[in-house]
Each structure stands twice: as structure tokens, then as C-alpha cells.
Design a protein around this motif. Structure first.
Motif, mmCIF file in Angstrom:
data_model
loop_
_atom_site.group_PDB
_atom_site.id
_atom_site.type_symbol
_atom_site.label_atom_id
_atom_site.label_comp_id
_atom_site.label_asym_id
_atom_site.label_seq_id
_atom_site.Cartn_x
_atom_site.Cartn_y
_atom_site.Cartn_z
ATOM 1 N N GLN A 35 -13.926 -3.505 -76.458
ATOM 2 C CA GLN A 35 -13.837 -3.339 -75.010
ATOM 3 C C GLN A 35 -14.326 -4.579 -74.277
ATOM 4 O O GLN A 35 -15.362 -5.151 -74.609
ATOM 5 C CB GLN A 35 -14.642 -2.107 -74.576
ATOM 6 N N ASP A 36 -13.547 -4.979 -73.269
ATOM 7 C CA ASP A 36 -13.903 -6.127 -72.428
ATOM 8 C C ASP A 36 -14.210 -7.348 -73.285
ATOM 9 O O ASP A 36 -15.155 -8.088 -73.025
ATOM 10 C CB ASP A 36 -15.108 -5.769 -71.550
ATOM 11 N N TYR A 37 -13.379 -7.547 -74.287
ATOM 12 C CA TYR A 37 -13.667 -8.557 -75.308
ATOM 13 C C TYR A 37 -13.666 -9.972 -74.748
ATOM 14 O O TYR A 37 -14.494 -10.801 -75.129
ATOM 15 C CB TYR A 37 -12.653 -8.442 -76.449
ATOM 16 N N ILE A 38 -12.758 -10.258 -73.838
ATOM 17 C CA ILE A 38 -12.677 -11.611 -73.281
ATOM 18 C C ILE A 38 -13.580 -11.754 -72.063
ATOM 19 O O ILE A 38 -14.443 -12.628 -72.019
ATOM 20 C CB ILE A 38 -11.221 -11.976 -72.929
ATOM 21 N N ASN A 39 -13.399 -10.899 -71.066
ATOM 22 C CA ASN A 39 -14.199 -11.020 -69.847
ATOM 23 C C ASN A 39 -15.675 -10.776 -70.096
ATOM 24 O O ASN A 39 -16.535 -11.299 -69.392
ATOM 25 C CB ASN A 39 -13.681 -10.058 -68.780
ATOM 26 N N GLY A 40 -15.992 -9.966 -71.105
ATOM 27 C CA GLY A 40 -17.387 -9.685 -71.410
ATOM 28 C C GLY A 40 -18.048 -10.759 -72.247
ATOM 29 O O GLY A 40 -19.246 -10.691 -72.527
ATOM 30 N N CYS B 144 -5.851 -9.482 -75.312
ATOM 31 C CA CYS B 144 -5.070 -10.263 -74.341
ATOM 32 C C CYS B 144 -4.575 -9.376 -73.208
ATOM 33 O O CYS B 144 -4.677 -9.733 -72.029
ATOM 34 C CB CYS B 144 -3.871 -10.912 -75.023
ATOM 35 N N THR B 145 -4.028 -8.221 -73.568
ATOM 36 C CA THR B 145 -3.430 -7.326 -72.580
ATOM 37 C C THR B 145 -4.471 -6.820 -71.596
ATOM 38 O O THR B 145 -4.229 -6.758 -70.381
ATOM 39 C CB THR B 145 -2.743 -6.147 -73.289
ATOM 40 N N GLU B 146 -5.653 -6.459 -72.104
ATOM 41 C CA GLU B 146 -6.741 -6.003 -71.243
ATOM 42 C C GLU B 146 -7.118 -7.087 -70.231
ATOM 43 O O GLU B 146 -7.268 -6.825 -69.032
ATOM 44 C CB GLU B 146 -7.950 -5.643 -72.110
ATOM 45 N N HIS B 147 -7.262 -8.304 -70.712
ATOM 46 C CA HIS B 147 -7.644 -9.435 -69.867
ATOM 47 C C HIS B 147 -6.639 -9.628 -68.734
ATOM 48 O O HIS B 147 -7.019 -9.869 -67.575
ATOM 49 C CB HIS B 147 -7.716 -10.688 -70.738
ATOM 50 N N ILE B 148 -5.376 -9.510 -69.037
ATOM 51 C CA ILE B 148 -4.318 -9.717 -68.046
ATOM 52 C C ILE B 148 -4.350 -8.641 -66.972
ATOM 53 O O ILE B 148 -4.373 -8.936 -65.770
ATOM 54 C CB ILE B 148 -2.941 -9.760 -68.742
ATOM 55 N N PHE B 149 -4.380 -7.368 -67.366
ATOM 56 C CA PHE B 149 -4.347 -6.297 -66.374
ATOM 57 C C PHE B 149 -5.624 -6.255 -65.543
ATOM 58 O O PHE B 149 -5.594 -5.881 -64.358
ATOM 59 C CB PHE B 149 -4.089 -4.949 -67.051
ATOM 60 N N GLU B 150 -6.752 -6.643 -66.135
ATOM 61 C CA GLU B 150 -8.008 -6.671 -65.375
ATOM 62 C C GLU B 150 -7.951 -7.655 -64.203
ATOM 63 O O GLU B 150 -8.688 -7.502 -63.227
ATOM 64 C CB GLU B 150 -9.168 -7.052 -66.293
ATOM 65 N N ALA B 151 -7.090 -8.652 -64.304
ATOM 66 C CA ALA B 151 -7.006 -9.683 -63.270
ATOM 67 C C ALA B 151 -6.161 -9.282 -62.073
ATOM 68 O O ALA B 151 -6.172 -9.963 -61.044
ATOM 69 C CB ALA B 151 -6.429 -10.967 -63.882
ATOM 70 N N VAL B 152 -5.438 -8.174 -62.169
ATOM 71 C CA VAL B 152 -4.474 -7.794 -61.141
ATOM 72 C C VAL B 152 -5.143 -6.992 -60.025
ATOM 73 O O VAL B 152 -5.892 -6.042 -60.286
ATOM 74 C CB VAL B 152 -3.324 -6.981 -61.770
ATOM 75 N N VAL B 153 -4.875 -7.361 -58.805
ATOM 76 C CA VAL B 153 -5.416 -6.656 -57.638
ATOM 77 C C VAL B 153 -4.946 -5.203 -57.645
ATOM 78 O O VAL B 153 -3.756 -4.924 -57.824
ATOM 79 C CB VAL B 153 -4.980 -7.354 -56.331
#
Length: 224
Positions: free
Chosen positions: A187-192, A57-66
Motif C-alpha cells: 500500500q502506498d508503495y511509491i508515495n509512501g 504504478c497504477t496506484e501512484h497514477i490514480f492518486e495524482a488525479v484531482v
């Protein structure tokens, strides 16, 4: 890190409450020596680390930030050297599920990343985020320098003095001494797309992400 899957049948529907991983895979082919990350960022980059529950969850959130260039899931905050997924599951290593965030400090500041951290989880629940329980899910705000420590302390003080949360903060403030990269399948579990069939993603991760998107006032990447 613990792994729980609880299935409750209701007619033909199943309501699933799980902890971070229902994936049955074991360690990746990397040796654990390879998993300790170099905390010196490349030129023009900066690095920060945050623990706020399930690192999917945390990875997914930070990946979305400009301004964020890359996010790595892993383990930090403990005393055990070279922790593995299985070891962290025992809740005896002292490590928490953590993300290492590489970012462009010309676009986004450490102070803003701290705001993302507090906007994306409940920092008042000790050793727990939603259905995930155990010390590996605790809230930790890491810092690399004394200047970052001061930024983090000021944000903690400001939030504590406000009425933002009903209960007091339990977030730990810790120096980032080491970060160990988690196994490749995390790694990249959601976006990947790796977790697309995982009920935990649908019932826990995505609602948490949508809540963050609705409440966060900063800039998010297009399509996030």
C-alpha cells in the motif's frame, strides 16, 4: 503475480528489469478474511476498480488525479477466494493486480477515470505491461453498474475506431464482484516512500508515471 529480478552488469552499472515486487516480505498480519473489501462507498463517495499492470504504478497514477480521495492496491478479476500475494504469483488464481479507487463523483466522473485508465498503460499487450508478464498484469476495466458498463463500452468503441493505438485493444470488461486488499507493504508503495530504493520504481514506475503526466489532459493534484 510473478516476481522477477534480472540483473545485467555493464561495467560498474546495473540495469534492472523487474516485475512488480522485489520486496521479500511475506503476508501482513491481517487474515485474508480481513482483506476482502466492502464495495459500498461512504456517503458522497463512489468507487471504481482498474487493472493495468503493476499496482504500485497504477496506484501512484490514480492518486495524482484531482477528485480521487484514496487508492487501495489489491487483487480482483479471478475466481480464487481470499487470494494472497504468493497465490497470485502462481498465475493460477485468475486475479489481476488491481486498484480500488475511492473518488468524489461531484469532482470527477467514472468516465474521466476510464480516460485515466487508458492514458496510463498500454491496453494492447496481452498479459503484459512493460517487463511485467503474466495474466495478473492483464488490462481489465471493471464496472459496478450497467451505466458504468455502457460508459466503458463506449470508450472502448471510440478508442478502437480511432488510430490511437497501432494494435487492437485486449482490455477485458468485467463486473467487479470482489476486491481483495493486498498486503500492507504494497500500500502506498511509491508515495509512501517504501519503494524509494527499489530499481523497479526508478526504471519502470516513474517513467510510466511521467509519460502519463505528459499526455493526460485532465487535472492533476498540485505537486504530483
Amino acid at each position: 503475480m510473478k516476481k522477477y529480478i534480472k540483473l545485467f552488469s555493464l561495467s560498474l552499472l546495473a540495469i534492472v528489469i523487474t516485475a512488480c515486487s522485489s520486496n521479500g516480505q511475506s503476508n501482513s498480519n491481517k487474515t485474508q478474511k480481513d482483506l476482502k473489501m466492502n464495495l459500498t462507498p461512504a456517503k458522497g463517495e463512489a468507487v471504481a476498480a482498474f487493472a493495468s499492470g503493476c499496482f504500485w504504478c497504477t496506484e501512484h497514477i490514480f492518486e495524482a488525479v484531482v477528485g480521487v480521495k484514496d487508492v487501495i492496491s489489491g487483487y480482483a478479476g479471478g475466481t480464487t477466494l481470499n487470494p494472497t500475494y504468493d497465490l497470485v504469483n502462481t498465475e493460477t488464481t485468475g486475479h489481476a493486480e488491481t486498484v480500488l479507487v475511492y473518488y468524489d463523483p461531484q469532482i470527477i466522473s467514472y468516465a474521466e477515470l476510464v480516460k485515466v485508465f487508458f492514458a496510463s498503460h498500454d491496453p494492447t499487450t496481452k498479459d503484459q505491461q512493460g517487463p511485467d508478464r503474466g495474466s495478473s498484469y492483464r488490462s481489465i476495466l471493471f464496472y459496478n453498474t450497467e451505466a458504468e458498463k455502457e460508459v466503458a463500452m463506449n470508450e472502448i468503441k471510440a478508442i478502437s475506431a480511432s488510430n490511437r493505438f497501432k494494435n487492437p485493444l485486449v482490455t477485458q470488461l468485467k463486473k467487479l464482484d470482489a476486491f481483495y486488499e493486498a498486503e500492507e507493504y504494497h500500500q502506498d508503495y511509491i508515495n509512501g516512500g517504501k519503494g524509494s530504493m527499489n530499481p523497479y520504481i526508478k526504471n519502470v514506475s516513474i517513467p510510466r508515471y511521467e509519460k502519463f503526466k505528459a499526455e493526460y489532459k485532465g487535472k492533476l493534484k498540485k505537486g504530483s
